[in-house]
Design a protein around this motif. Structure first.
Motif, mmCIF file in Angstrom:
data_model
loop_
_atom_site.group_PDB
_atom_site.id
_atom_site.type_symbol
_atom_site.label_atom_id
_atom_site.label_comp_id
_atom_site.label_asym_id
_atom_site.label_seq_id
_atom_site.Cartn_x
_atom_site.Cartn_y
_atom_site.Cartn_z
ATOM 1 N N ARG A 116 0.832 -1.217 0.000
ATOM 2 C CA ARG A 116 0.000 0.000 0.000
ATOM 3 C C ARG A 116 0.862 1.260 0.000
ATOM 4 N NH1 ARG A 116 -3.442 -3.132 3.371
ATOM 5 N NH2 ARG A 116 -2.346 -2.408 5.235
ATOM 6 N N LYS A 119 2.369 1.928 -3.416
ATOM 7 C CA LYS A 119 1.362 2.483 -4.329
ATOM 8 C C LYS A 119 1.066 3.945 -3.981
ATOM 9 C CE LYS A 119 -0.208 0.784 -7.260
ATOM 10 N NZ LYS A 119 0.298 0.690 -8.671
ATOM 11 N N GLU A 120 1.041 4.269 -2.700
ATOM 12 C CA GLU A 120 0.809 5.656 -2.278
ATOM 13 C C GLU A 120 1.928 6.571 -2.769
ATOM 14 O OE1 GLU A 120 0.410 5.647 1.956
ATOM 15 O OE2 GLU A 120 -1.430 4.447 1.923
ATOM 16 N N VAL A 124 4.066 2.496 -10.326
ATOM 17 C CA VAL A 124 3.066 1.973 -11.261
ATOM 18 C C VAL A 124 3.143 0.460 -11.433
ATOM 19 C CG1 VAL A 124 2.797 4.111 -12.564
ATOM 20 C CG2 VAL A 124 4.585 2.470 -13.230
ATOM 21 N N ASP A 125 4.203 -0.147 -10.917
ATOM 22 C CA ASP A 125 4.353 -1.594 -11.064
ATOM 23 C C ASP A 125 4.933 -2.162 -9.776
ATOM 24 O OD1 ASP A 125 4.326 -4.101 -12.269
ATOM 25 O OD2 ASP A 125 6.261 -3.830 -13.256
ATOM 26 N N VAL A 126 4.052 -2.686 -8.932
ATOM 27 C CA VAL A 126 4.455 -3.280 -7.660
ATOM 28 C C VAL A 126 4.115 -4.758 -7.729
ATOM 29 C CG1 VAL A 126 4.147 -3.281 -5.159
ATOM 30 C CG2 VAL A 126 4.047 -1.119 -6.437
ATOM 31 N N GLY A 147 -3.562 -3.303 -3.472
ATOM 32 C CA GLY A 147 -3.245 -2.660 -4.748
ATOM 33 C C GLY A 147 -2.103 -3.299 -5.513
ATOM 34 N N ASP A 149 -0.003 -4.946 -8.199
ATOM 35 C CA ASP A 149 -0.241 -4.917 -9.642
ATOM 36 C C ASP A 149 -0.134 -6.296 -10.282
ATOM 37 O OD1 ASP A 149 -0.543 -1.985 -10.296
ATOM 38 O OD2 ASP A 149 1.353 -1.956 -9.201
#
Length: 319
Positions: A116, A119-120, A124-126, A147, A149
Motif C-alpha cells: 500500500r 502504491k501511495e 506503477v508496477d508493484v 493494490g 499490480d
C-alpha cells in the motif's frame, strides 16, 4: 548451457501482463529497454528489488537461497527501513519495485502495508514472486485490496510428483487451490489485479511437456511462462563468457532486508554492497557508487569483478 543471445524468461500462453495503457507505465518499460542499449543510467533507478525477507519455507534443490540458508544472515525488513526506501523513491519518481529476493514474501507480517505504501508513493508496477504455499484466501484478499499490480507464482509443472520433487516442502493440491482461490476472489471483487503469472524453472523433463503445462494452467492464471534453468553454483571465471555491459546497472538496484544496498539481483552474497540505506542514499549509490562497476562493464572488463565473473546469466551468455 544457453547460447549467447538467448533469453532467460519466456512467456508462452495467456495475455501480456506488461501490456498497459497507462502512459507512465509505458514510459517505464520504454526506458527499461532503451537505457541499457544507450548506456544511460539516468539520475535514479527505474526499479528496486526490495527483499522483504531472506527467510524461505521451502528447500528447492535448484534455488540459490537453499544453498545459502546457513551462510547468510536471515531476517525481515523493518517498517522503518521500508519507509526510508519508499520515501526517497517517491521523491525521485521510482516506477517499480519487486518485493522479493532470497526469501518468501508472504512470510512477512507487514507485506500488505508495504504494498500500500509503495502504491501511495506513485509506483506503477508493484509485484513479487511467491511459491504460493501461504497464499490463503485471507492473504489473497489482502493482496487485491492493497493494490498489488501483479504476482508471479513459481510452480514447476502440472503433476504432483514433478512439482513436489522440486518444490521441497510444498503440497501440490494446496498450492493449485490457492491460485484458483485468488482467481475466484478477483472475479468476485471485480478486480483485474493482481495479474497472475505462473512461472516454472525449466527443470529436466518439462521442456518436452510444455503443451501440458499450458493446458493445466491457462484457465487459472493470466499468463503462463518459464525461465531457463541456470547453474547458480558457478564459482570459476570463464574466459568465453560475454563481455558486453550488463543491463542491470542501467535499470535496477537491490535493497536487502537489513537495508544493505547492492548492485545486482544475482548478488546473493552481497559482494557488490555499497553501504546501507540508513547511511547511504539510493541516489548516491546509483549515480556515484555504481559508476566504477559501470566503467569496467563499458570497457569489457566485467570479468575483473568477482561477482560479475561468477554471474550465472553472464556465464550463460544471456547478456
Amino acid at each position: 548451457m544457453q547460447k549467447k543471445g538467448d533469453t532467460l524468461h519466456h512467456d508462452i500462453a495467456g495475455e501480456n501482463i506488461l501490456d498497459s495503457g497507462d502512459e507512465r507505465f509505458t514510459d517505464y518499460r520504454r526506458k527499461w529497454e532503451e537505457n541499457p542499449k544507450t548506456l544511460d543510467c539516468g539520475s535514479f533507478p527505474l526499479h528496486l528489488d526490495i527483499e522483504t525477507t531472506s527467510v524461505c519455507n521451502l528447500r528447492c534443490p535448484f534455488c540459490r537461497a537453499t544453498d545459502l540458508r546457513t551462510a547468510i544472515k536471515q531476517g525481515f525488513m523493518s517498517w522503518e527501513t521500508l519507509k526510508k526506501v519508499m520515501d526517497e523513491a517517491g521523491e525521485h519518481g521510482l516506477y517499480a519495485c519487486k518485493f522479493n529476493f532470497r526469501g518468501e514474501p508472504l512470510l512477512h507480517k507487514d507485506l500488505f502495508k508495504f504494498i500500500r505504501y509503495a502504491k501511495e508513493k506513485g509506483l506503477v508496477d508493484v509485484f513479487f514472486n511467491t511459491n504460493g504455499t501461504l497464499l490463503t484466501a485471507d492473504k489473497a484478499k489482502g493482496l487485491i485490496e492493497s493494490g498489488l499490480d501483479r504476482l508471479t507464482v513459481s510452480f514447476e509443472g502440472f503433476e504432483k510428483e514433478m512439482y513436489e520433487k522440486n518444490r521441497v516442502g510444498a503440497n501440490f493440491e494446496e498450492v493449485v487451490k490457492n491460485v484458483e482461490t485468488l482467481r475466484d476472489l478477483k472475479a468476485q471483487l471485480g478486480s483485474k489485479t493482481p495479474k497472475v503469472r505462473i512461472q516454472a524453472v525449466l527443470i529436466p523433463g518439462l521442456r518436452e511437456r510444455l503443451d501440458d503445462f499450458i493446458a493445466f494452467w491457462k484457465d487459472k492464471v493470466d499468463q503462463v511462462s518459464y525461465n531457463e534453468m541456470l547453474d547458480n553454483t558457478l564459482t570459476t571465471i570463464s574466459p568465453d563468457a560475454t563481455t558486453q555491459p550488463c543491463p542491470f546497472p542501467y535499470q535496477r538496484l537491490m535493497i536487502l532486508w537489513d537495508g544493505t544496498i547492492t548492485a545486482c539481483p544475482y548478488d546473493h552474497n552481497g559482494k557488490l554492497a555499497m553501504g546501507n540505506i540508513h547511511n547511504v542514499s539510493i541516489k548516491e549509490a546509483w549515480t556515484t557508487l555504481l559508476e566504477p562497476l559501470r566503467k569496467l562493464h563499458k570497457e569489457c572488463r566485467a570479468q575483473e569483478i568477482q561477482a560479475c565473473a561468477e554471474c550465472p546469466q553472464r556465464q550463460s551468455g544471456m547478456w
